[in-house]
Design an enzyme around this catalytic site. Sequence first.
Site, short mmCIF file in Angstrom:
data_model
loop_
_atom_site.label_atom_id
_atom_site.label_comp_id
_atom_site.label_asym_id
_atom_site.label_seq_id
_atom_site.Cartn_x
_atom_site.Cartn_y
_atom_site.Cartn_z
N ARG A 37 -10.60 -5.83 -13.19
CA ARG A 37 -11.41 -6.63 -12.28
C ARG A 37 -12.62 -5.79 -11.89
O ARG A 37 -12.50 -4.80 -11.18
CB ARG A 37 -10.57 -7.05 -11.08
CG ARG A 37 -9.41 -7.96 -11.51
CD ARG A 37 -8.26 -7.97 -10.55
NE ARG A 37 -7.68 -6.66 -10.37
CZ ARG A 37 -6.80 -6.36 -9.42
NH1 ARG A 37 -6.42 -7.27 -8.56
NH2 ARG A 37 -6.31 -5.14 -9.32
N LYS B 138 -8.56 1.30 4.26
CA LYS B 138 -8.02 -0.06 4.25
C LYS B 138 -6.82 -0.18 5.17
O LYS B 138 -6.11 0.80 5.43
CB LYS B 138 -7.65 -0.48 2.82
CG LYS B 138 -6.77 0.50 2.05
CD LYS B 138 -6.70 0.08 0.58
CE LYS B 138 -6.01 1.12 -0.28
NZ LYS B 138 -5.98 0.75 -1.71
N ASP C 39 -1.89 -1.91 -9.39
CA ASP C 39 -3.34 -1.75 -9.38
C ASP C 39 -3.66 -0.32 -9.77
O ASP C 39 -3.18 0.64 -9.13
CB ASP C 39 -3.92 -2.06 -8.00
CG ASP C 39 -3.90 -3.54 -7.68
OD1 ASP C 39 -3.59 -4.34 -8.58
OD2 ASP C 39 -4.18 -3.90 -6.52
N GLU D 17 -2.05 0.67 -5.72
CA GLU D 17 -1.20 -0.27 -4.99
C GLU D 17 -0.10 -0.79 -5.91
O GLU D 17 -0.26 -0.82 -7.13
CB GLU D 17 -2.00 -1.46 -4.44
CG GLU D 17 -3.01 -1.09 -3.38
CD GLU D 17 -3.70 -2.30 -2.75
OE1 GLU D 17 -3.17 -3.43 -2.88
OE2 GLU D 17 -4.76 -2.10 -2.14
N ARG E 114 -5.24 -4.61 -13.21
CA ARG E 114 -3.97 -5.19 -12.79
C ARG E 114 -3.03 -5.16 -13.99
O ARG E 114 -3.28 -5.79 -15.02
CB ARG E 114 -4.19 -6.62 -12.30
CG ARG E 114 -2.92 -7.44 -12.11
CD ARG E 114 -1.95 -6.86 -11.10
NE ARG E 114 -2.52 -6.61 -9.79
CZ ARG E 114 -2.68 -7.52 -8.84
NH1 ARG E 114 -2.30 -8.78 -9.06
NH2 ARG E 114 -3.19 -7.17 -7.67
N LYS F 218 0.84 -1.20 0.00
CA LYS F 218 0.00 0.00 0.00
C LYS F 218 0.87 1.26 0.00
O LYS F 218 0.68 2.16 -0.80
CB LYS F 218 -0.92 0.00 1.22
CG LYS F 218 -1.74 -1.28 1.43
CD LYS F 218 -2.73 -1.51 0.34
CE LYS F 218 -3.71 -2.63 0.67
NZ LYS F 218 -3.09 -3.96 0.77
N ARG G 80 -15.89 -3.52 -4.50
CA ARG G 80 -14.53 -4.00 -4.70
C ARG G 80 -14.46 -4.85 -5.97
O ARG G 80 -15.32 -5.66 -6.24
CB ARG G 80 -14.09 -4.86 -3.50
CG ARG G 80 -14.07 -4.11 -2.18
CD ARG G 80 -13.87 -5.05 -1.02
NE ARG G 80 -14.97 -6.00 -0.91
CZ ARG G 80 -15.01 -7.03 -0.06
NH1 ARG G 80 -13.98 -7.23 0.76
NH2 ARG G 80 -16.04 -7.84 -0.03
N ASN H 159 1.90 -4.31 -6.04
CA ASN H 159 1.91 -5.66 -5.49
C ASN H 159 3.22 -6.35 -5.83
O ASN H 159 3.53 -6.56 -7.01
CB ASN H 159 0.74 -6.47 -6.05
CG ASN H 159 -0.60 -5.90 -5.63
OD1 ASN H 159 -1.14 -6.27 -4.60
ND2 ASN H 159 -1.13 -4.97 -6.42
#
Length: 313
Positions: free
Chosen positions: A226, A161, A274, A282, A211, A126, A234, A284
């Site tokens: 997504r 979050k 993301d 984000e 993504r 994050k 979400r 990842n």
Amino acid sequence: MSLNVVVVMDPIGSIRIAKDTTFAMLLEAQRRGHRLQYVLPGALGMDGGEAVATLAPLTVRDDPADWFSLGTPSVHRFGEGDVVLMRKDPPVDPEFINDTQILSVAQRQGAQIVNDPQGLRDMNEKLGALAFPQCCPPTRVARDAAALKAFVAEHGQAVLKPLDGMGGRSIFRAAAGDPNLNVILETLTDGGRRLAMAQRYLPEIVDGDKRILLIDGVPVDYCLARIPQGDEFRGNLAAGGRGEGRPLSERDRWIAAQVGPTLAARGMRFVGLDVIGDWLTEVNVTSPTCVRELDAQFGLNIAGQLFDAIERG
């Protein structure tokens, strides 16, 4: 040259191979003639100052009824010719950090670690995005619930979050004046003892949380959007989102160009960004996914691109 591909992952018997990126990597490594070795859960360790692990020879098959076989385990000292795929899912808890410390020793012994263990320790998924503020929506990170509440009031709506979650778990959408906002912030910050993140809510989420995969800092040409389903905000696949492949936009490529070289320089060889709308949310680095979905939709071999890079060293 045949490599010894060692995988550190969550239990292989519990994965869903149709969606598992680690499994795609293992299939590709086996196809190329590399040896596969599976680190038994919890079996990384040290012996006399050297990094070791209990490994079982691994064979994989693209068969949802019978996808792997393990041979007889033995203790292995890491060294030259080993490629370690560090693919354990978050949380990045003390045990995860301890494993990366051992893998740093394995790296000094000559093993190639994907991704770099120092980078895994340093880069919270994050907070890592905030190293590129030009790419990010307005964001605040704090333990102080009042500061986070003021952020929500300023922006009208925000996504709240924890810093150590994955798969959309414990993510909240809240508006100014929401009667549940105080308890949400109390829960996320553990009464002011834990950091939490607030980001301005991006209505573009209805078109998908994209993504974007990077290999050595270079983006794959397609991303997986997504898309939230039903009354869910979400987009995470684990939260029921629908995956739709798309070509990268000019803005997606700009974000990748901003982020990619820095990540590659830090040894982050396989990364998932993301992106919602035009904004990076984000970075990842622990166990990015979506390879199987993109391969299926576009006839790609993303794991092949990764192993091309690994074999080059």
